[in-house]
Design an enzyme around this catalytic site. Structure first.
Site, PDB file in Angstrom:
ATOM      1  CE  LYS A  40      -0.498   0.095   5.042  1.00 25.77           C
ATOM      2  NZ  LYS A  40      -1.428   0.169   6.177  1.00 25.77           N
ATOM      3  NE  ARG A 136      -6.048   1.253  12.220  1.00 26.38           N
ATOM      4  CZ  ARG A 136      -4.938   1.044  11.516  1.00 26.38           C
ATOM      5  NH1 ARG A 136      -4.151   2.068  11.230  1.00 26.38           N
ATOM      6  NH2 ARG A 136      -4.615  -0.158  11.081  1.00 26.38           N
ATOM      7  CE1 TYR A 263      10.508  32.692   0.525  1.00 21.61           C
ATOM      8  CE2 TYR A 263      10.902  30.317   0.459  1.00 21.61           C
ATOM      9  CZ  TYR A 263      10.485  31.486  -0.160  1.00 21.61           C
ATOM     10  OH  TYR A 263      10.043  31.451  -1.457  1.00 21.61           O
ATOM     11  CG  MET A 310       7.227  23.941  -2.982  1.00 25.68           C
ATOM     12  SD  MET A 310       6.004  24.840  -3.961  1.00 25.68           S
ATOM     13  CE  MET A 310       5.096  25.703  -2.689  1.00 25.68           C
TER      14      MET A 310
END
Length: 367
Positions: A40, A136, A263, A310
């Protein structure tokens, strides 16, 4: 997300390590135990189709999260059994029947919704999920399971398996693990027409609780050479990490004392420094909190300085390197190593998340 094969950032996947890891686990299991590979989430970031193809001769089936992941494998020509571990939309049952995909049944309510659709259920293959304490999905008592099995059998469905999932098999404290195991066994004892295939063992259970294995195991993160417990428990035998994340230096410059990087100007050079830029960032899954972590440049640990952007990060070098110099973010370089677990510890998370977050923008290479 669009793959970027013309950028030097890539994940290099060693499929032979994955097949080796399965051999290692299988050697320590009873021969008759079925082995299901969990592929998965794109095989935990390693590439579901390529991993499944490599494991075909060694496994009895594949586990995936949802039917779309199963269809990806079917469309690639993989015909082995596939079990969807999650709750599926009732509208996909016809698709599961057509593609011979095994679905999980986790509640009476889901089964009632399925009946209301009026779909043909003859030949539908299912496994019953038991919630033994994970909290779950799954049945919590044998009465509802018996009712579901009777209803499915009457409709012509094939109830082939029953399973649960352990919450703490990778922890030192075993008390809750055995509480769950006992709950599962008690429920099984009350199931009137118990399916033949019974599975509860994930990677951690297969490694550290082999005495509790039923007749099938679901092998996930262990296939990819990662310790399910992170640093909590030692592996009982060798596993080989299968993924190396690497990139190249695309820009180098000398900056004077006092120069700020990135940044927010969160890094200021305390002296003249060599700064290199690498084409990877949080859009690739190299998350913003990795500032301060180190990558490997020809075996030298070089810290990430300034915020992760990014698409780019910047690192401090001990000396200038030419453009195109390889940089290892996960893996080995000149005898030094940075593991996915090292990254996870720095982030305060688990190695599963580290590899699963690597985005589709990063090409997977299979040398």
């Amino acid at each position: 997300m669009k793959k970027s094969p013309h950028r030097p950032t890539r994940a290099v996947i060693d499929l032979s390590a994955i097949t080796y890891n399965l051999e290692q686990v299988a050697y320590h299991l009873p021969q008759e135990v079925e082995k299901w590979a969990v592929v998965k989430a794109n095989a935990y970031g390693h590439g579901a189709v390529q991993v499944a193809r490599a494991l075909l001769p060694q496994v009895d089936g594949f586990c995936i999260s949802n039917i779309d992941e199963a269809l990806e494998l079917r469309n690639a020509g993989i015909t082995q059994d596939m079990l969807v571990l999650g709750v599926s939309d009732v509208q996909v049952v016809d698709l599961a029947l057509r593609e011979n995909i095994v679905l999980t049944v986790a509640s009476l309510e889901w089964l009632e919704r399925l009946k209301q659709t009026g779909q043909e259920l003859t030949g539908l293959r299912v496994h019953i999920k038991v919630d033994s304490g994970m909290g779950r999905i799954g049945f919590r008592n044998a009465s509802d399971i018996n009712q579901s099995i009777a209803s499915l059998t009457e409709a012509g469905s094939l109830v082939e398996g029953i399973f649960t999932h352990f919450a703490t098999a990778d922890e030192r404290d075993e008390s809750y693990f055995y509480q769950q195991l006992n709950t599962f066994k008690e429920i099984l004892a009350e199931v009137e027409d118990c399916p033949l295939l019974i599975h509860a063992s994930n990677s951690a259970t297969s490694l550290w609780h082999q005495e509790t294995i039923f007749n099938a195991v679901r092998l996930g993160v262990v296939l990819y050479g990662l310790n399910p417990s992170g640093e909590v428990l030692s592996l009982p035998y060798e596993l080989r990490p299968a993924l190396q994340l690497e990139t190249e230096i695309v820009h180098v410059k000398a900056v004077p004392k006092g120069a700020c990087i990135g940044y927010g100007a969160t890094y200021e050079a305390m002296e003249e420094e060599w700064i290199a830029t690498l084409p990877i960032g949080y859009a690739d899954g190299w998350t913003r909190d990795m500032q301060g972590f180190a990558v490997l440049v020809e075996g030298e640990r070089c810290p990430i300085v300034g915020r992760v952007s990014m698409d780019q990060i910047t690192i401090a070098l001990k000396k200038p390197y030419p453009l195109g110099t390889k940089v290892v973010l996960i893996g080995s370089s000149h005898g030094k190593e940075v593991s996915a677990t090292d990254v996870a510890v720095y982030r305060g998370t688990i190695n599963y998340e580290v590899v699963c977050l690597l985005s589709d923008r990063i090409p997977r290479l299979y040398p």
